[in-house]
Design a protein around this motif. Structure first.
Motif, PDB file in Angstrom:
ATOM      1  N   ASP A  64     -36.276 -49.488  60.323  1.00  0.00           N
ATOM      2  CA  ASP A  64     -36.534 -49.759  61.783  1.00  0.00           C
ATOM      3  C   ASP A  64     -35.787 -48.432  62.465  1.00  0.00           C
ATOM      4  N   ASP A  65     -34.816 -48.162  62.072  1.00  0.00           N
ATOM      5  CA  ASP A  65     -33.929 -47.211  63.132  1.00  0.00           C
ATOM      6  C   ASP A  65     -34.670 -45.814  62.758  1.00  0.00           C
ATOM      7  N   ARG A  66     -35.451 -45.436  63.513  1.00  0.00           N
ATOM      8  CA  ARG A  66     -36.203 -43.916  63.234  1.00  0.00           C
ATOM      9  C   ARG A  66     -35.346 -43.070  63.755  1.00  0.00           C
ATOM     10  N   ALA A  67     -34.541 -43.217  64.562  1.00  0.00           N
ATOM     11  CA  ALA A  67     -33.974 -42.016  65.518  1.00  0.00           C
ATOM     12  C   ALA A  67     -33.396 -40.907  64.432  1.00  0.00           C
ATOM     13  N   GLN A 112     -42.482 -38.346  60.610  1.00  0.00           N
ATOM     14  CA  GLN A 112     -43.601 -39.310  60.647  1.00  0.00           C
ATOM     15  C   GLN A 112     -43.915 -40.166  59.286  1.00  0.00           C
ATOM     16  N   CYS A 113     -42.841 -40.232  58.461  1.00  0.00           N
ATOM     17  CA  CYS A 113     -42.884 -41.186  57.101  1.00  0.00           C
ATOM     18  C   CYS A 113     -42.411 -42.412  57.604  1.00  0.00           C
ATOM     19  N   GLU A 114     -43.044 -43.277  56.806  1.00  0.00           N
ATOM     20  CA  GLU A 114     -42.781 -44.693  56.950  1.00  0.00           C
ATOM     21  C   GLU A 114     -42.112 -45.145  55.897  1.00  0.00           C
ATOM     22  N   LEU A 115     -41.086 -46.107  55.658  1.00  0.00           N
ATOM     23  CA  LEU A 115     -40.333 -46.787  54.574  1.00  0.00           C
ATOM     24  C   LEU A 115     -40.484 -48.195  54.584  1.00  0.00           C
ATOM     25  N   SER A 116     -41.029 -48.596  53.522  1.00  0.00           N
ATOM     26  CA  SER A 116     -40.690 -50.021  53.235  1.00  0.00           C
ATOM     27  C   SER A 116     -39.949 -50.330  51.919  1.00  0.00           C
ATOM     28  N   ALA A 153     -31.382 -43.324  54.988  1.00  0.00           N
ATOM     29  CA  ALA A 153     -31.582 -44.534  54.987  1.00  0.00           C
ATOM     30  C   ALA A 153     -30.451 -45.491  54.755  1.00  0.00           C
ATOM     31  N   ARG A 154     -29.564 -45.083  54.124  1.00  0.00           N
ATOM     32  CA  ARG A 154     -28.408 -46.086  53.606  1.00  0.00           C
ATOM     33  C   ARG A 154     -27.815 -46.640  54.684  1.00  0.00           C
ATOM     34  N   THR A 155     -27.738 -45.733  55.770  1.00  0.00           N
ATOM     35  CA  THR A 155     -26.806 -46.055  56.813  1.00  0.00           C
ATOM     36  C   THR A 155     -27.636 -46.704  58.064  1.00  0.00           C
ATOM     37  N   SER A 156     -29.028 -46.589  57.800  1.00  0.00           N
ATOM     38  CA  SER A 156     -29.907 -47.147  58.745  1.00  0.00           C
ATOM     39  C   SER A 156     -30.444 -48.464  58.899  1.00  0.00           C
ATOM     40  N   ARG A 157     -30.921 -48.982  60.044  1.00  0.00           N
ATOM     41  CA  ARG A 157     -31.220 -50.263  60.021  1.00  0.00           C
ATOM     42  C   ARG A 157     -32.563 -50.774  59.649  1.00  0.00           C
ATOM     43  N   PHE A 158     -32.600 -51.544  58.875  1.00  0.00           N
ATOM     44  CA  PHE A 158     -33.896 -52.119  58.386  1.00  0.00           C
ATOM     45  C   PHE A 158     -34.306 -53.493  59.182  1.00  0.00           C
ATOM     46  N   ARG A 159     -35.541 -53.681  59.438  1.00  0.00           N
ATOM     47  CA  ARG A 159     -35.883 -55.219  59.859  1.00  0.00           C
ATOM     48  C   ARG A 159     -36.749 -55.804  58.652  1.00  0.00           C
ATOM     49  N   ILE A 160     -36.804 -56.965  58.901  1.00  0.00           N
ATOM     50  CA  ILE A 160     -37.381 -57.912  57.923  1.00  0.00           C
ATOM     51  C   ILE A 160     -39.005 -58.143  58.615  1.00  0.00           C
ATOM     52  N   MET A 161     -39.796 -57.923  57.477  1.00  0.00           N
ATOM     53  CA  MET A 161     -41.274 -57.924  57.906  1.00  0.00           C
ATOM     54  C   MET A 161     -41.887 -59.231  57.441  1.00  0.00           C
ATOM     55  N   GLY A 162     -41.287 -59.755  56.374  1.00  0.00           N
ATOM     56  CA  GLY A 162     -41.998 -61.013  55.731  1.00  0.00           C
ATOM     57  C   GLY A 162     -40.889 -61.531  54.687  1.00  0.00           C
ATOM     58  N   SER A 163     -41.640 -62.771  54.261  1.00  0.00           N
ATOM     59  CA  SER A 163     -40.735 -63.508  53.337  1.00  0.00           C
ATOM     60  C   SER A 163     -41.506 -64.459  52.882  1.00  0.00           C
ATOM     61  N   TRP A 164     -41.886 -64.787  51.519  1.00  0.00           N
ATOM     62  CA  TRP A 164     -42.743 -65.786  50.990  1.00  0.00           C
ATOM     63  C   TRP A 164     -42.372 -65.903  49.425  1.00  0.00           C
ATOM     64  N   VAL A 165     -42.779 -66.949  48.670  1.00  0.00           N
ATOM     65  CA  VAL A 165     -42.203 -67.556  47.469  1.00  0.00           C
ATOM     66  C   VAL A 165     -43.345 -67.931  46.718  1.00  0.00           C
ATOM     67  N   ASP A 166     -43.255 -68.041  45.489  1.00  0.00           N
ATOM     68  CA  ASP A 166     -44.097 -68.682  44.551  1.00  0.00           C
ATOM     69  C   ASP A 166     -43.144 -69.747  43.845  1.00  0.00           C
ATOM     70  N   ALA A 167     -43.659 -70.292  42.472  1.00  0.00           N
ATOM     71  CA  ALA A 167     -43.003 -71.064  42.030  1.00  0.00           C
ATOM     72  C   ALA A 167     -41.397 -70.454  41.324  1.00  0.00           C
ATOM     73  N   GLU A 168     -41.538 -69.299  40.858  1.00  0.00           N
ATOM     74  CA  GLU A 168     -40.630 -68.375  39.993  1.00  0.00           C
ATOM     75  C   GLU A 168     -39.900 -67.519  40.807  1.00  0.00           C
ATOM     76  N   ARG A 169     -40.583 -67.131  42.097  1.00  0.00           N
ATOM     77  CA  ARG A 169     -40.080 -66.085  42.520  1.00  0.00           C
ATOM     78  C   ARG A 169     -39.952 -66.307  44.250  1.00  0.00           C
ATOM     79  N   THR A 170     -38.858 -65.414  44.575  1.00  0.00           N
ATOM     80  CA  THR A 170     -38.804 -65.209  46.164  1.00  0.00           C
ATOM     81  C   THR A 170     -38.846 -63.777  46.501  1.00  0.00           C
ATOM     82  N   PHE A 171     -39.401 -63.492  47.547  1.00  0.00           N
ATOM     83  CA  PHE A 171     -39.931 -62.246  48.241  1.00  0.00           C
ATOM     84  C   PHE A 171     -39.510 -61.861  49.393  1.00  0.00           C
ATOM     85  N   VAL A 172     -38.977 -60.678  49.734  1.00  0.00           N
ATOM     86  CA  VAL A 172     -38.807 -60.415  51.203  1.00  0.00           C
ATOM     87  C   VAL A 172     -39.304 -58.971  51.191  1.00  0.00           C
TER      88      VAL A 172
END
Ligand code: TA6
Length: 308
Positions: free
Chosen positions: A129-132, A140-144, A105-124
């Motif tokens: 993505d790179d499942r090869a 058949q594992c998924e990692l988020s 995982a540490r050398t594989s590519r991730f993709r961004i799926m979403g971003s959102w906020v509340d008053a105090e916090r920011t989330f991504v």
């Protein structure tokens, strides 16, 4: 949330940018970096590896995470520091000596799926993505990966097993912390807990005192339900680490010889870093039944050292 392969910054900004909170830039190697800001802190995250590179609290003089000033000679290797994701195995692969240490995982590519906020916090929210590179039992594992930046830094790593068979994983949020000097810090919360000493034939040991450093340390502690405190008088702070979904924590400092062998740490850099890793490592593995998910979480806080 929309899916994207993020070909460029403009598109990333349009889909996931949030004014004052979520932005995008490239690092010196051209890697796409997500910048997260909240009133209390800010972070940077490389999409390669889903790698949290930096986290700093507003007004604090020092970064909480340590990041090497030097880059690996081999650009295929991960950048040292921050919070690399070790997954779906920790350390050496159990059967394949040619497989990369600490998983793919540490050398594989991730993709961004979403971003959102509340008053105090920011989330991504990111997804591997790179499942090869995922083969055999992990195909058949998924990692988020969800990263939350606010008064604290929260990291949630979720594995879902979509296969018909159980899968066994080990993993770590291999967190490198910035410290003033390795000779002056102590780690509290591990007193009396059994640990495996990777530098002494993987023997099981225990010690009644807080952990201090006079040479290389590489240990896997049993840490179910444990709060760990990194006490750093030189920076007048305590870094507090709470975990969930984890039965083990790794404590590591390479000291002089190993840091020279690693080749991507400046001279003397080992004195300014220590790893305390929220993990499922050693005998603490996760056996994930079909259609089930497992979440590994770490919450990191920076507090003033009382009396300073
Ligand atoms: O987590 C401690 C450890 O497994 C050490 O044994 C060690 O050498 C290290 O992580 C760093 O590994 P890396 O593959 O990043 O050089």
């Amino acid at each position: 949330m929309k899916r994207s392969h993020l070909p460029d910054i403009a598109q990333a900004q349009m889909m996931f940018g949030i004014p004052q909170r979520v932005g995008f830039k490239r690092d010196e190697d051209g890697e796409l970096i997500v910048t997260l800001s909240s009133p209390a802190s800010e972070a940077t995250v490389a999409l390669r590896g889903g790698h949290i590179r930096t986290w700093r609290r507003t007004g604090s003089l020092a970064e909480v995470l340590w990041l090497s000033e030097t880059r690996p000679a081999d650009p295929g290797k991960p950048v040292r520091g921050g919070i690399p994701i070790c997954w779906p195995w920790f350390g050496a692969h159990a059967r394949d000596a040619t497989a990369p240490a600490h998983g793919v995982a540490r050398t594989s590519r991730f993709r961004i799926m979403g971003s959102w906020v509340d008053a105090e916090r920011t989330f991504v929210q990111l997804e591997l993505d790179d499942r090869a590179a995922l083969n055999g039992p992990f195909a058949q594992c998924e990692l988020s990966l969800q990263i939350t930046v606010g008064d604290e830094l929260r990291v949630d790593l979720t594995t879902v097993n979509l296969a018909d068979e159980p899968v066994t994983i080990s993993q770590a949020l291999h967190s490198y912390f910035r410290i003033d000097d390795i000779g002056d810090i102590r780690i509290e919360g591990l007193e009396g807990r059994p640990y495996i000493d990777a530098l002494d034939g993987w023997r099981t040991k225990a010690a009644p005192e807080p952990v201090t450093f006079e040479g290389e340390v590489d240990r896997i502690y049993g840490t179910h339900g444990c709060t760990i405190r990194l006490v750093d008088p030189g920076l007048s702070r305590v870094i507090r680490i709470d975990s969930a979904g984890s039965g083990s924590s790794v404590v590591w400092n390479p000291w002089v010889d190993k840091s020279k062998r690693l080749g991507d740490m400046a001279e003397g850099a080992y004195r300014r870093m220590v790893c305390i890793e929220t993990a499922n490592a050693g005998a603490d593995v996760v056996v994930l039944a079909p259609a089930l998910a497992h979440r590994l979480s770490a919450v990191i806080r920076e507090e003033n050292l009382p009396g300073t």
